[in-house]
Design an enzyme around this catalytic site. Structure first.
Site, PDB file in Angstrom:
ATOM      1  N   ASP A  40       1.146  -1.452  -0.183  1.00  0.00           N
ATOM      2  CA  ASP A  40      -0.058   0.053  -0.098  1.00  0.00           C
ATOM      3  C   ASP A  40       1.507   0.869  -0.106  1.00  0.00           C
ATOM      4  O   ASP A  40       1.959   1.420   0.255  1.00  0.00           O
ATOM      5  CB  ASP A  40      -0.981   0.126   1.167  1.00  0.00           C
ATOM      6  CG  ASP A  40      -2.039   1.228   1.489  1.00  0.00           C
ATOM      7  OD1 ASP A  40      -2.420   1.742  -0.196  1.00  0.00           O
ATOM      8  OD2 ASP A  40      -2.466   1.547   2.033  1.00  0.00           O
ATOM      9  N   ASN A  88     -10.592  -2.601  -5.850  1.00  0.00           N
ATOM     10  CA  ASN A  88      -9.787  -1.878  -7.351  1.00  0.00           C
ATOM     11  C   ASN A  88     -10.627  -1.343  -8.975  1.00  0.00           C
ATOM     12  O   ASN A  88     -10.040  -0.499  -9.534  1.00  0.00           O
ATOM     13  CB  ASN A  88      -7.920  -2.427  -7.692  1.00  0.00           C
ATOM     14  CG  ASN A  88      -7.298  -1.969  -6.308  1.00  0.00           C
ATOM     15  OD1 ASN A  88      -6.317  -2.806  -5.884  1.00  0.00           O
ATOM     16  ND2 ASN A  88      -7.720  -1.500  -5.250  1.00  0.00           N
TER      17      ASN A  88
END
Length: 273
Positions: A40, A88
């Protein structure tokens, strides 16, 4: 609860040390069998430098290469990277297209390195959602590396932990409807055999970068007894030293699995005879 849930002792004792000193502190006999990583911070890394998000993902790919190489050098047997979640797909089309391009480039460029280093490649998730060309590349790399036995690299692609559990439940419901099992026969082990990770050990260590403290729908079933390590480092800056610090933190913990300290000590003593 882990004695050192955020790895603070490691940060206080290891941060700022030369890389070689950190390497010397890692016990090669107490490494996790399986490490999972939520990568991340690519977008924030780029924004902090006045770059576009795509450049952050490109730099993040370099961290992938470093971490895979380090895991292979150390002898870690399984490494799972959360590369693209089912959520996503909601990102801007331009970003998704760039991410798919980076994935395809990685698959095509790294196959030779995987073969040279004995790394088997796996992908888990709803792979049918990926572009057909990438699906073919995944199948080709998986087939080419299937016999490699030094390490298994798993990419979670179009993956969601809840969807994986639902997928397993549907398979089990079909088994019941077909008369091949009854609900009373269902056990944890049987359920786990219907997950995408059916033939893989559960992660011993989960690393999440960028300062976020959540698992974000990743390996929800498999993380039941996993040690969690949260790093403030953004993924493009997460390299060998940061990875080793996470491993040191893991080695400073005692995994009890519900047992008492006395039981753990008795088991350890018995294993020496």
């Amino acid at each position: 609860m882990p004695d050192d849930p955020l790895g603070q002792r490691c940060f206080s004792s290891c941060k700022g040390l030369p890389l070689t000193d950190i390497e010397h502190q890692v016990d090669p006999h107490r490494l996790p069998l399986h490490v999972a990583i939520i990568m991340d911070g690519n977008g924030r890394w780029a924004q902090q430098r006045g770059l576009n998000r795509i450049q952050g993902h490109q730099e993040g790919a370099s961290s992938v290469r470093v971490v895979v190489e380090t895991a292979r050098e150390l002898g870690i047997r399984y490494l799972t990277l959360y590369a693209f979640s089912e959520e996503n797909w909601q990102r801007p089309r331009t970003e998704i297209k760039a991410l798919m391009g980076l994935l395809q480039k990685y698959l095509r460029q790294e196959q030779k390195e995987m073969m040279a280093n004995g790394i088997a490649f796996r992908a888990i998730g709803d792979l049918t959602q990926l572009p057909s060309g990438i699906q073919r590349d995944i199948a080709a790399v998986q087939a080419a590396t299937a016999a490699n036995a030094q390490m298994t690299l798993i990419l979670a692609l179009s993956y969601g932990g809840r969807s994986e559990i639902v997928h397993a439940a549907r398979q089990l419901m079909a088994e019941v409807q077909a008369g091949r099992m009854i609900p009373a026969e269902l056990t944890h082990d049987i359920f786990a055999r219907h997950l995408f990770t059916a033939d893989l050990p559960d992660p011993d260590l989960l690393i999440r970068t960028s300062g976020e403290h959540r698992v974000s729908n990743f390996l929800l079933w498999q993380l039941a007894y996993t040690e969690l390590y949260f790093s403030d480092t953004l993924w493009p800056d997460f390299r060998k030293a940061e990875f080793l610090q996470a491993l040191l933190s893991f080695q400073q913990r005692q995994r009890r699995f519900g047992l008492t300290q006395e039981q753990i000590e008795r088991q350890a003593a018995a294993s020496r005879f």
